[in-house]
Design a protein around this motif. Structure first.
Motif, PDB file in Angstrom:
ATOM      1  N   LEU A  25       7.459 -16.610   3.975  1.00 14.79           N
ATOM      2  CA  LEU A  25       6.901 -17.817   4.589  1.00 14.79           C
ATOM      3  C   LEU A  25       6.621 -18.820   3.487  1.00 14.79           C
ATOM      4  O   LEU A  25       5.873 -18.519   2.551  1.00 14.79           O
ATOM      5  CB  LEU A  25       5.600 -17.519   5.330  1.00 14.79           C
ATOM      6  CG  LEU A  25       5.654 -16.592   6.533  1.00 14.79           C
ATOM      7  CD1 LEU A  25       4.258 -16.429   7.128  1.00 14.79           C
ATOM      8  CD2 LEU A  25       6.604 -17.108   7.578  1.00 14.79           C
ATOM      9  N   ASN A  26       7.209 -19.997   3.581  1.00 10.66           N
ATOM     10  CA  ASN A  26       6.989 -21.048   2.601  1.00 10.66           C
ATOM     11  C   ASN A  26       5.697 -21.770   2.975  1.00 10.66           C
ATOM     12  O   ASN A  26       5.644 -22.503   3.953  1.00 10.66           O
ATOM     13  CB  ASN A  26       8.169 -22.012   2.593  1.00 10.66           C
ATOM     14  CG  ASN A  26       8.050 -23.053   1.519  1.00 10.66           C
ATOM     15  OD1 ASN A  26       6.964 -23.361   1.042  1.00 10.66           O
ATOM     16  ND2 ASN A  26       9.171 -23.615   1.131  1.00 10.66           N
ATOM     17  N   MET A  27       4.655 -21.570   2.193  1.00  8.29           N
ATOM     18  CA  MET A  27       3.324 -22.102   2.477  1.00  8.29           C
ATOM     19  C   MET A  27       3.035 -23.412   1.736  1.00  8.29           C
ATOM     20  O   MET A  27       1.944 -23.957   1.849  1.00  8.29           O
ATOM     21  CB  MET A  27       2.259 -21.058   2.120  1.00  8.29           C
ATOM     22  CG  MET A  27       2.439 -19.712   2.812  1.00  8.29           C
ATOM     23  SD  MET A  27       2.396 -19.807   4.597  1.00  8.29           S
ATOM     24  CE  MET A  27       0.664 -20.172   4.850  1.00  8.29           C
ATOM     25  N   ILE A  30       1.116 -26.341   3.278  1.00  4.16           N
ATOM     26  CA  ILE A  30       0.415 -25.803   4.447  1.00  4.16           C
ATOM     27  C   ILE A  30      -0.884 -25.124   4.031  1.00  4.16           C
ATOM     28  O   ILE A  30      -1.899 -25.248   4.696  1.00  4.16           O
ATOM     29  CB  ILE A  30       1.322 -24.814   5.208  1.00  4.16           C
ATOM     30  CG1 ILE A  30       2.524 -25.568   5.781  1.00  4.16           C
ATOM     31  CG2 ILE A  30       0.550 -24.102   6.314  1.00  4.16           C
ATOM     32  CD1 ILE A  30       3.584 -24.693   6.379  1.00  4.16           C
ATOM     33  N   SER A  31      -0.833 -24.418   2.913  1.00  6.65           N
ATOM     34  CA  SER A  31      -2.003 -23.701   2.420  1.00  6.65           C
ATOM     35  C   SER A  31      -2.212 -24.032   0.949  1.00  6.65           C
ATOM     36  O   SER A  31      -1.253 -24.046   0.168  1.00  6.65           O
ATOM     37  CB  SER A  31      -1.803 -22.193   2.572  1.00  6.65           C
ATOM     38  OG  SER A  31      -2.835 -21.485   1.920  1.00  6.65           O
ATOM     39  N   TYR A  36       3.856 -19.020  -1.294  1.00  8.47           N
ATOM     40  CA  TYR A  36       4.630 -18.128  -0.427  1.00  8.47           C
ATOM     41  C   TYR A  36       3.794 -16.960   0.049  1.00  8.47           C
ATOM     42  O   TYR A  36       2.961 -16.430  -0.698  1.00  8.47           O
ATOM     43  CB  TYR A  36       5.851 -17.559  -1.175  1.00  8.47           C
ATOM     44  CG  TYR A  36       7.008 -18.517  -1.225  1.00  8.47           C
ATOM     45  CD1 TYR A  36       7.963 -18.537  -0.215  1.00  8.47           C
ATOM     46  CD2 TYR A  36       7.130 -19.420  -2.263  1.00  8.47           C
ATOM     47  CE1 TYR A  36       9.011 -19.443  -0.250  1.00  8.47           C
ATOM     48  CE2 TYR A  36       8.169 -20.323  -2.313  1.00  8.47           C
ATOM     49  CZ  TYR A  36       9.105 -20.324  -1.290  1.00  8.47           C
ATOM     50  OH  TYR A  36      10.142 -21.230  -1.330  1.00  8.47           O
ATOM     51  N   TRP A 104       0.795 -18.364  11.290  1.00  8.46           N
ATOM     52  CA  TRP A 104       1.319 -19.364  10.365  1.00  8.46           C
ATOM     53  C   TRP A 104       2.671 -19.886  10.845  1.00  8.46           C
ATOM     54  O   TRP A 104       3.583 -20.137  10.055  1.00  8.46           O
ATOM     55  CB  TRP A 104       1.438 -18.774   8.962  1.00  8.46           C
ATOM     56  CG  TRP A 104       0.119 -18.429   8.365  1.00  8.46           C
ATOM     57  CD1 TRP A 104      -0.462 -17.204   8.296  1.00  8.46           C
ATOM     58  CD2 TRP A 104      -0.823 -19.337   7.795  1.00  8.46           C
ATOM     59  NE1 TRP A 104      -1.687 -17.284   7.695  1.00  8.46           N
ATOM     60  CE2 TRP A 104      -1.945 -18.591   7.384  1.00  8.46           C
ATOM     61  CE3 TRP A 104      -0.830 -20.716   7.588  1.00  8.46           C
ATOM     62  CZ2 TRP A 104      -3.046 -19.173   6.771  1.00  8.46           C
ATOM     63  CZ3 TRP A 104      -1.929 -21.297   6.982  1.00  8.46           C
ATOM     64  CH2 TRP A 104      -3.011 -20.527   6.582  1.00  8.46           C
ATOM     65  N   ALA A 107       4.709 -22.668   9.135  1.00 10.11           N
ATOM     66  CA  ALA A 107       5.366 -22.435   7.844  1.00 10.11           C
ATOM     67  C   ALA A 107       6.844 -22.103   8.060  1.00 10.11           C
ATOM     68  O   ALA A 107       7.180 -21.266   8.898  1.00 10.11           O
ATOM     69  CB  ALA A 107       4.685 -21.288   7.109  1.00 10.11           C
ATOM     70  N   SER A 109       9.995 -20.141   7.766  1.00  5.68           N
ATOM     71  CA  SER A 109      10.150 -18.711   7.481  1.00  5.68           C
ATOM     72  C   SER A 109      11.613 -18.356   7.290  1.00  5.68           C
ATOM     73  O   SER A 109      12.504 -19.033   7.796  1.00  5.68           O
ATOM     74  CB  SER A 109       9.548 -17.870   8.605  1.00  5.68           C
ATOM     75  OG  SER A 109      10.264 -18.075   9.802  1.00  5.68           O
TER      76      SER A 109
END
Length: 119
Positions: A25-27, A30-31, A36, A104, A107, A109
C-alpha cells in the motif's frame, strides 16, 4: 534504500518465507507515519514469526533496522516499523477480521507478484 525499494525487499523476503497474499500500500500523502505498508498473511503463528524473523534478519544485514515491533509473542499479527515501510504479518483469519486493505482503501495498492515455485 528508497521507500519503494525497501517495501519490495520486505515483500520478497516474506514471499521467500511462504507469506501469502502480499500487498503493498503506497501511503505517501495519506499517512505521515510511513511511505508504505507491506501486508502479508501466514497460515499459522509459527510461520508469522518466521516471516518476521527473516525480514528483521535480512534487513539488518543491510543495516536497516526495525525501530518498533509488536505482536511477536502472540504471532497473530506482527507489526514491524522500518520507518519508510511498516510491515503487517497476519494470521489469515486476523487479516480478514482487521481488513487493513479496506481501512486504507484510499491508498494505491499493488499485489506483490513473487516467485512462482509451483506451490
Amino acid at each position: 534504500m528508497q521507500p519503494r525499494e525497501l517495501a519490495e525487499k520486505i515483500a520478497t523476503i516474506a514471499d521467500d518465507k511462504k507469506g501469502k497474499d502480499i500487498l503493498l500500500l503506497n501511503m505517501e500523502g495519506i499517512s505521515y507515519m510511513t511511505d508504505y505498508f507491506v501486508i502479508a498473511s501466514a497460515s499459522n503463528t509459527t510461520l508469522v514469526r518466521a516471516i518476521a524473523d527473516a525480514i528483521e534478519d535480512k534487513l539488518a544485514e543491510q543495516e536497516v533496522f526495525c525501530s518498533h515491533k509488536e505482536g511477536y509473542n502472540e504471532g497473530r499479527w506482527v507489526l514491524m516499523d522500518f520507518g519508510d515501510a511498516v510491515v503487517h504479518i497476519f494470521l489469515e483469519e486476523e487479516r480478514d477480521f482487521y481488513n487493513l486493505e479496506q481501512l486504507w482503501a484510499d491508498a494505491p495498492s499493488e499485489a506483490f507478484e513473487g516467485t512462482d515455485d509451483g506451490q
